[in-house]
Design an enzyme around this catalytic site. Structure first.
Site, PDB file in Angstrom:
ATOM      1  N   HIS A  54      95.731 104.822  62.982  1.00 46.26           N
ATOM      2  CA  HIS A  54      97.040 105.484  62.997  1.00 46.26           C
ATOM      3  C   HIS A  54      97.224 106.219  64.325  1.00 46.26           C
ATOM      4  O   HIS A  54      96.274 106.317  65.116  1.00 46.26           O
ATOM      5  CB  HIS A  54      97.170 106.456  61.820  1.00 46.26           C
ATOM      6  CG  HIS A  54      96.152 107.562  61.825  1.00 46.26           C
ATOM      7  ND1 HIS A  54      95.093 107.597  60.951  1.00 46.26           N
ATOM      8  CD2 HIS A  54      96.019 108.650  62.610  1.00 46.26           C
ATOM      9  CE1 HIS A  54      94.366 108.671  61.198  1.00 46.26           C
ATOM     10  NE2 HIS A  54      94.900 109.329  62.204  1.00 46.26           N
TER      11      HIS A  54
HETATM   12  P1  TYD Z   1      93.236 110.116  57.323  1.00 46.62           P
HETATM   13  O1  TYD Z   1      93.826 110.986  58.360  1.00 46.62           O
HETATM   14  O2  TYD Z   1      93.959 108.836  57.023  1.00 46.62           O
HETATM   15  O3  TYD Z   1      91.714 109.766  57.663  1.00 46.62           O
HETATM   16  P2  TYD Z   1      91.036 108.870  58.789  1.00 46.62           P
HETATM   17  O4  TYD Z   1      91.923 108.842  59.980  1.00 46.62           O
HETATM   18  O5  TYD Z   1      89.767 109.553  59.030  1.00 46.62           O
HETATM   19  O6  TYD Z   1      90.783 107.502  58.258  1.00 46.62           O
HETATM   20  O7  TYD Z   1      93.061 110.971  56.003  1.00 46.62           O
HETATM   21  C1  TYD Z   1      92.349 110.509  54.870  1.00 46.62           C
HETATM   22  C2  TYD Z   1      92.921 111.195  53.636  1.00 46.62           C
HETATM   23  O8  TYD Z   1      92.713 112.607  53.708  1.00 46.62           O
HETATM   24  C3  TYD Z   1      94.415 110.981  53.472  1.00 46.62           C
HETATM   25  O9  TYD Z   1      94.651 110.803  52.074  1.00 46.62           O
HETATM   26  C4  TYD Z   1      95.024 112.283  53.900  1.00 46.62           C
HETATM   27  C5  TYD Z   1      93.958 113.306  53.613  1.00 46.62           C
HETATM   28  N1  TYD Z   1      93.947 114.435  54.592  1.00 46.62           N
HETATM   29  C6  TYD Z   1      94.415 115.675  54.201  1.00 46.62           C
HETATM   30  O10 TYD Z   1      94.858 115.887  53.048  1.00 46.62           O
HETATM   31  N2  TYD Z   1      94.380 116.702  55.099  1.00 46.62           N
HETATM   32  C7  TYD Z   1      93.910 116.530  56.367  1.00 46.62           C
HETATM   33  O11 TYD Z   1      93.891 117.502  57.171  1.00 46.62           O
HETATM   34  C8  TYD Z   1      93.444 115.227  56.764  1.00 46.62           C
HETATM   35  C9  TYD Z   1      92.903 114.980  58.146  1.00 46.62           C
HETATM   36  C10 TYD Z   1      93.471 114.210  55.843  1.00 46.62           C
END
Ligand code: TYD
Length: 136
Positions: A54
Protein backbone atom coordinates in the site's frame (compact mmCIF):
# COMPACT_ATOMS: atom_id res chain seq x y z
CA UNK A 1 1.82 13.95 -5.31
CA UNK A 2 5.34 14.40 -6.66
CA UNK A 3 7.31 12.38 -4.09
CA UNK A 4 9.91 10.01 -5.47
CA UNK A 5 11.81 6.99 -4.16
CA UNK A 6 14.83 9.31 -4.04
CA UNK A 7 13.13 11.27 -1.22
CA UNK A 8 13.26 8.10 0.91
CA UNK A 9 16.60 7.83 2.61
CA UNK A 10 18.48 5.73 5.09
CA UNK A 11 19.28 7.70 8.23
CA UNK A 12 21.95 6.81 10.72
CA UNK A 13 20.54 6.92 14.27
CA UNK A 14 22.46 7.62 17.41
CA UNK A 15 24.02 4.60 19.10
CA UNK A 16 25.42 4.69 22.59
CA UNK A 17 27.53 1.68 23.22
CA UNK A 18 28.91 0.28 26.44
CA UNK A 19 29.88 -3.15 27.71
CA UNK A 20 26.32 -3.79 28.84
CA UNK A 21 24.95 -3.25 25.33
CA UNK A 22 23.67 -0.56 23.02
CA UNK A 23 20.93 2.04 23.08
CA UNK A 24 19.55 3.98 20.12
CA UNK A 25 17.41 7.06 20.60
CA UNK A 26 14.99 8.60 18.12
CA UNK A 27 13.48 12.00 18.88
CA UNK A 28 10.75 13.43 16.65
CA UNK A 29 11.64 16.70 14.91
CA UNK A 30 15.23 16.26 16.09
CA UNK A 31 16.99 13.36 14.40
CA UNK A 32 14.02 12.65 12.13
CA UNK A 33 12.10 15.33 10.19
CA UNK A 34 8.62 14.80 11.73
CA UNK A 35 6.85 14.56 15.09
CA UNK A 36 6.08 11.00 16.20
CA UNK A 37 2.35 10.41 16.79
CA UNK A 38 2.27 6.64 16.67
CA UNK A 39 4.56 3.64 17.03
CA UNK A 40 3.79 0.12 15.95
CA UNK A 41 5.81 -3.00 15.26
CA UNK A 42 5.48 -6.14 13.24
CA UNK A 43 6.79 -9.38 14.72
CA UNK A 44 6.18 -13.16 14.59
CA UNK A 45 6.15 -12.84 10.80
CA UNK A 46 5.99 -16.33 9.28
CA UNK A 47 8.76 -17.24 6.82
CA UNK A 48 7.93 -16.31 3.22
CA UNK A 49 5.26 -13.76 4.17
CA UNK A 50 5.22 -10.20 2.85
CA UNK A 51 3.60 -7.08 4.33
CA UNK A 52 2.72 -3.62 3.14
CA UNK A 53 1.36 -3.52 -0.37
CA UNK A 54 0.00 0.00 0.00
CA UNK A 55 0.92 3.68 -0.02
CA UNK A 56 -0.03 6.56 2.26
CA UNK A 57 -1.33 9.98 1.25
CA UNK A 58 0.00 12.02 4.19
CA UNK A 59 1.91 9.70 6.49
CA UNK A 60 5.65 9.97 7.02
CA UNK A 61 7.35 6.94 8.56
CA UNK A 62 10.70 5.88 9.90
CA UNK A 63 11.08 2.11 9.51
CA UNK A 64 13.71 0.28 11.54
CA UNK A 65 14.83 -3.34 11.71
CA UNK A 66 14.86 -3.42 15.53
CA UNK A 67 15.87 -7.06 15.20
CA UNK A 68 16.75 -9.29 12.25
CA UNK A 69 16.48 -8.17 8.67
CA UNK A 70 14.06 -7.73 5.79
CA UNK A 71 13.81 -6.00 2.42
CA UNK A 72 11.62 -3.07 1.45
CA UNK A 73 10.61 -2.38 -2.12
CA UNK A 74 9.79 1.31 -2.68
CA UNK A 75 7.86 2.41 -5.76
CA UNK A 76 6.82 5.96 -6.69
CA UNK A 77 4.89 4.89 -9.78
CA UNK A 78 7.93 5.48 -12.01
CA UNK A 79 11.00 4.29 -10.17
CA UNK A 80 11.52 1.35 -7.87
CA UNK A 81 14.24 0.72 -5.36
CA UNK A 82 14.84 -2.12 -2.93
CA UNK A 83 16.51 -1.56 0.40
CA UNK A 84 17.69 -4.10 2.97
CA UNK A 85 17.24 -3.12 6.60
CA UNK A 86 19.41 -5.15 8.95
CA UNK A 87 20.76 -2.79 11.63
CA UNK A 88 18.86 -1.34 14.60
CA UNK A 89 20.86 1.90 14.46
CA UNK A 90 19.75 2.73 10.90
CA UNK A 91 16.27 3.59 9.69
CA UNK A 92 14.51 4.25 6.42
CA UNK A 93 12.48 7.44 6.05
CA UNK A 94 9.47 6.79 3.82
CA UNK A 95 7.69 9.94 2.64
CA UNK A 96 4.00 10.06 1.61
CA UNK A 97 2.99 8.80 -1.82
CA UNK A 98 5.30 5.78 -1.96
CA UNK A 99 4.06 2.25 -2.54
CA UNK A 100 5.95 -0.20 -0.32
CA UNK A 101 6.28 -3.93 0.10
CA UNK A 102 8.19 -5.60 2.93
CA UNK A 103 9.47 -9.12 2.32
CA UNK A 104 12.14 -11.72 3.07
CA UNK A 105 11.86 -11.28 6.82
CA UNK A 106 14.50 -13.18 8.74
CA UNK A 107 13.36 -15.39 11.56
CA UNK A 108 12.67 -13.25 14.64
CA UNK A 109 12.65 -9.98 12.66
CA UNK A 110 11.02 -6.97 14.30
CA UNK A 111 9.89 -4.13 12.02
CA UNK A 112 9.54 -1.02 14.15
CA UNK A 113 7.63 1.87 12.59
CA UNK A 114 7.56 5.45 13.90
CA UNK A 115 4.76 7.35 12.21
CA UNK A 116 3.82 11.00 11.87
CA UNK A 117 0.04 10.55 12.34
CA UNK A 118 -2.50 8.41 14.18
CA UNK A 119 -4.04 5.48 12.33
CA UNK A 120 -6.40 6.63 9.59
CA UNK A 121 -7.76 4.04 7.14
CA UNK A 122 -8.60 6.88 4.69
CA UNK A 123 -4.90 7.70 4.42
CA UNK A 124 -4.21 4.34 2.71
CA UNK A 125 -4.04 3.65 -1.02
CA UNK A 126 -4.42 -0.12 -1.11
CA UNK A 127 -5.09 -0.57 -4.80
CA UNK A 128 -2.05 -0.28 -7.08
CA UNK A 129 -4.03 1.18 -10.01
CA UNK A 130 -5.61 3.74 -7.68
CA UNK A 131 -2.11 4.58 -6.44
CA UNK A 132 -0.89 5.07 -10.03
CA UNK A 133 -3.72 7.49 -10.83
CA UNK A 134 -3.14 9.33 -7.54
CA UNK A 135 0.47 9.89 -8.58
CA UNK A 136 -0.51 11.47 -11.93
P1 TYD B 1 -1.56 -2.77 7.62
O1 TYD B 1 -1.16 -1.35 7.68
O2 TYD B 1 -2.30 -3.21 6.39
O3 TYD B 1 -0.29 -3.73 7.82
P2 TYD B 1 0.97 -4.06 6.91
O4 TYD B 1 1.26 -2.88 6.05
O5 TYD B 1 2.02 -4.32 7.90
O6 TYD B 1 0.71 -5.28 6.11
O7 TYD B 1 -2.40 -3.10 8.92
C1 TYD B 1 -2.78 -4.42 9.28
C2 TYD B 1 -4.06 -4.33 10.10
O8 TYD B 1 -3.83 -3.62 11.31
C3 TYD B 1 -5.18 -3.62 9.37
O9 TYD B 1 -6.39 -4.33 9.69
C4 TYD B 1 -5.24 -2.27 10.02
C5 TYD B 1 -4.71 -2.50 11.41
N1 TYD B 1 -3.95 -1.33 11.96
C6 TYD B 1 -4.52 -0.55 12.94
O10 TYD B 1 -5.67 -0.77 13.39
N2 TYD B 1 -3.81 0.50 13.44
C7 TYD B 1 -2.55 0.79 12.99
O11 TYD B 1 -1.92 1.77 13.47
C8 TYD B 1 -1.98 -0.03 11.95
C9 TYD B 1 -0.60 0.24 11.42
C10 TYD B 1 -2.71 -1.08 11.47
Amino acid sequence: MKSSVHDCSIVSLSKIHNRAGNITIVEGDKNIPFKIERIYYLYDIPGGESRGGHAHKQLHQLIIAASGSYNILLDDGENKKTITLNRPDFGLIVVPGIWRELFEFSSGAICLVLASHKYDPDDYLRDYEEFKSYKK
